[in-house]
Design an enzyme around this catalytic site. Structure first.
Site, PDB file in Angstrom:
ATOM      1  N   CYS A 396     -52.058 170.458  93.268  1.00 51.99           N
ATOM      2  CA  CYS A 396     -51.667 171.650  92.515  1.00 51.99           C
ATOM      3  C   CYS A 396     -51.391 171.351  91.049  1.00 51.99           C
ATOM      4  O   CYS A 396     -51.656 172.194  90.172  1.00 51.99           O
ATOM      5  CB  CYS A 396     -50.454 172.314  93.161  1.00 51.99           C
ATOM      6  SG  CYS A 396     -48.990 171.264  93.245  1.00 51.99           S
ATOM      7  N   HIS A 440     -44.817 172.622  94.683  1.00 44.79           N
ATOM      8  CA  HIS A 440     -46.000 173.325  94.165  1.00 44.79           C
ATOM      9  C   HIS A 440     -45.837 173.573  92.672  1.00 44.79           C
ATOM     10  O   HIS A 440     -44.721 173.539  92.128  1.00 44.79           O
ATOM     11  CB  HIS A 440     -46.163 174.660  94.903  1.00 44.79           C
ATOM     12  CG  HIS A 440     -47.494 175.308  94.713  1.00 44.79           C
ATOM     13  ND1 HIS A 440     -48.682 174.704  95.050  1.00 44.79           N
ATOM     14  CD2 HIS A 440     -47.831 176.535  94.199  1.00 44.79           C
ATOM     15  CE1 HIS A 440     -49.686 175.515  94.773  1.00 44.79           C
ATOM     16  NE2 HIS A 440     -49.194 176.623  94.247  1.00 44.79           N
ATOM     17  N   ASP A 456     -51.797 181.691  90.162  1.00 49.92           N
ATOM     18  CA  ASP A 456     -51.787 180.432  90.910  1.00 49.92           C
ATOM     19  C   ASP A 456     -53.229 179.950  91.077  1.00 49.92           C
ATOM     20  O   ASP A 456     -53.942 180.376  91.996  1.00 49.92           O
ATOM     21  CB  ASP A 456     -51.138 180.630  92.283  1.00 49.92           C
ATOM     22  CG  ASP A 456     -50.866 179.310  92.983  1.00 49.92           C
ATOM     23  OD1 ASP A 456     -51.421 178.285  92.560  1.00 49.92           O
ATOM     24  OD2 ASP A 456     -50.078 179.293  93.958  1.00 49.92           O
TER      25      ASP A 456
END
Length: 638
Positions: A396, A440, A456
């Protein structure tokens, strides 16, 4: 005593150098053989030399003789060497006292429930050893002391509970010393660079647990906001010191539903707190909002804490963007990431509208064949360009960093938000577990009229990350830690039940800090530390007097013979009328003396004495005599 000390030492063994454990074991074996066979102590010069060697070894192993680790190791060495001069009761009592200290030092390392039970068992063994050592009469089997040792522990519990509840709590771990506050803590760091979150995500340690007031949010809504990074030097993302001190306005509609919850946060050595994105209120003394709607304490979280939160999922963050924040969130370092910048600036030939540019970036991440993995290839030269155009394999932090560079390259203010995505409901305790494997990173872009909007890019490339979690979305699921995998095995169910037990232990014991103590004392009307100290002193005095009264005036043990109990009841009745029995006075002579003093009671008391003696001393006592004795004593009214 040797067996109990061995159990105490075994708890320390995993944390000590091997030579200390082997040396302590050798001293214990020597002492056992010596006490049973040789009956000879080693020479004083040998004991002195071993002492010097132990001190030198501890110093070489730790670089010091003080502090938690070195001090504990030195204490264990000295306790083991004391076994080599065990010759008297005084030496044994001193060793047992050292054993109690070693039990206490183990709590500096671990306060988990299994260790608490283990050390409680060791404490019971030390008390039994102390009772056997100080006993003046003939030795008894050690198990014969168990009831009395258990009674001693039970008598100590009320005092311990009172001190635990009222004694002023320090703002630190329950047992740990200040220099060890940062030991063995895991969590999000104060910056983000390649591999930082991927490494953290390989741990299934608990980050925090959440209890919701009512229903819990669905998987796509489980973004837990943490630190926000706006400063970028070409490789590392971190907070901007000036912007971090400038709060941003967060607005929600009056009719928007808000989530209310209570978080039990594990220690992570940083000041920030976590809340469901977007947290609008966290109820914790010393908590405040900072830049990027980040919530922080006024000190690092070095112990387990609990706080209540309120969040709105429909919100607008940032009413306007000042020049300084706009400049920082558009900044790119020199000529870094040339391929990514060239790609993004090519979109400017089609449009300069931020919404349209955002759409180009979203399409790019959706259309490329990116791989989501916990083990990305090494990228050293240019992390962003290598990720986007060569390897296309990353975690991520790679997606978030690359997306931010793209948007900044076309002048759209963008920043990185770190926290956690996900959470697993524990059916055994009706609360959510968020693990380090849920760590994350995502982005926020500034759009005029909307404020900061969450994007995202990881979910754009790996949509299953949002709904099905980490295991279902990465290309290497075997690298996901065991407790982060969603399987329905009986072992996992057992682990979740055990976590529910630990949750209770953490909440009421290890999590009982200054905040919880303040809340409980306020409910009792104790609003200052002076009042709490006075209440503690008064309660200690009252409880001590009660225990003393129970110990000193509880009277003789209740006899097991029912006839004896009936006869004692009779003598108590007569004693209250001035006719107590004399020491060593037989029942028949006592009955005759009462009959002379009270002729009105003569027939009854003589009959009761005869029934008592028949039941007690006849070869075949009759139950009828016992019933008659009990009935006669009950009816007697002197």
């Amino acid at each position: 005593m040797l067996g109990t000390l061995a159990l105490v030492g075994a708890a320390h063994a995993p944390y000590l150098p091997l030579w200390i454990s082997l040396g302590a074991l050798a001293c214990g074996l020597w002492s056992w053989v010596n006490l049973n066979r040789w009956r000879r102590l080693p020479p004083r010069t040998l004991r002195f030399a071993l002492t010097l060697l132990a001190i030198g070894g501890v110093y070489l192993s730790y670089g010091e003789l003080l502090g938690q680790e070195a001090g504990t190791a030195l204490l264990l060495c000295m306790s083991a060497l004391k076994l080599l001069e065990l010759r008297s009761r005084r030496d044994a009592i001193l060793l047992i006292g050292l054993g109690f200290f070693l039990v206490g030092t183990q709590f500096l390392r671990s306060q988990e429930l299994p260790m608490a039970f283990y050390l409680g068992f060791c404490t019971l063994g030390l008390i039994i050893s102390l009772m056997g050592t100080t006993r003046e009469s003939a030795p008894r089997h050690p198990l014969a002391h168990v009831p009395q040792a258990g009674a001693i522990l039970l008598q100590a519990l009320p005092l311990a509970a009172l001190l635990f509840f009222l004694f002023p709590r320090l703002d630190g771990p329950l047992w740990a010393m200040p220099e060890d506050d940062q030991a063995a803590m895991t969590g999000l760091s104060d910056s983000m660079e390649p591999g930082s979150i991927g490494e953290l995500a390989q741990s299934d340690a608990v980050a925090f647990r959440v209890e919701f007031d009512g229903d819990h949010p669905q998987a796509p809504q489980r973004y837990w906001r943490g630190p926000v990074f706006e400063a970028y030097d070409g490789r590392r993302w971190q907070k901007h010191d000036q912007l971090h001190d400038m709060t941003e306005a967060a607005t929600t509609a009056d009719d928007v539903d808000k989530w209310r919850y209570t978080i039990t946060l594990e220690p992570h050595g940083q000041p920030w707190l976590f809340g469901l994105d977007l947290p609008v209120d966290l109820d914790l003394n010393g908590a405040r909002t900072r830049g990027g709607q980040t919530w922080e304490r006024d000190r690092e979280v070095n112990r387990r804490i609990r706080y209540q939160g309120e969040s709105a999922l429909d919100y607008a963050l940032g009413g306007s963007l000042d020049d300084q924040r706009r400049e920082v969130n558009q900044h790119l370092e020199g000529d870094r990431h040339p391929e990514t910048v060239a790609l993004a600036q090519g979109w400017l030939e089609e449009t300069e509208d931020p919404q349209a540019l955002l759409g180009h970036a979203i399409s790019f991440f959706r259309e490329q064949s990116f791989g989501y993995t916990l083990s990305p290839p090494l990228m050293q030269a240019d992390m962003v360009d290598e990720f986007l155009f060569e390897h296309q394999q990353g975690f991520c932090e790679h997606f978030a960093a690359a997306f931010a560079v793209m948007m900044r390259a076309v002048g759209v203010p963008t920043r990185v938000v770190t926290g956690y995505l996900g959470g697993e409901m524990n059916p055994a305790g009706d609360y959510m577990i968020v693990r380090q494997s849920d760590a994350h990173a995502w982005n926020e872009v500034w759009l005029e009229g909307e404020g900061w909007v969450r994007v995202d890019p990881t979910v754009l490339a790996a949509p299953t990350r949002l709904d099905e979690g980490l295991e279902a979305s990465v290309s290497d699921p075997d690298s996901v830690p065991a407790m982060a995998r969603f399987d329905a095995s009986w072992l996992r169910g057992l682990q979740l039940r055990w976590d529910a037990v630990n949750m209770t232990w953490h909440r009421w014991m290890l999590g009982y800090g200054p905040e919880m103590q303040r809340q409980w004392l306020e409910r009792l009307g104790l609003t200052s530390w002076q009042q709490a100290v006075m209440a503690l002193g008064g309660a200690l005095v009252a409880l001590s007097l009660l225990l003393a009264w129970i110990t000193l005036y509880r009277g003789a043990p209740r006899p097991s013979d029912p006839a004896v109990r009936a006869w004692q009841k009779l003598t108590r009745k007569l004693g209250r009328k001035g006719l107590p029995p004399q020491p060593a006075e037989p029942p028949n002579r006592y009955a005759q003396r009462v009959a002379r003093a009270r002729p009105d009671l003569a027939p009854g008391i003589l009959q009761l004495a005869r029934l008592y003696q028949q039941y007690r001393y006849e070869p075949a006592p009759r139950e009828a005599d016992l019933r008659a004795l009990r009935e006669g004593v009950r009816k007697l009214r002197p």
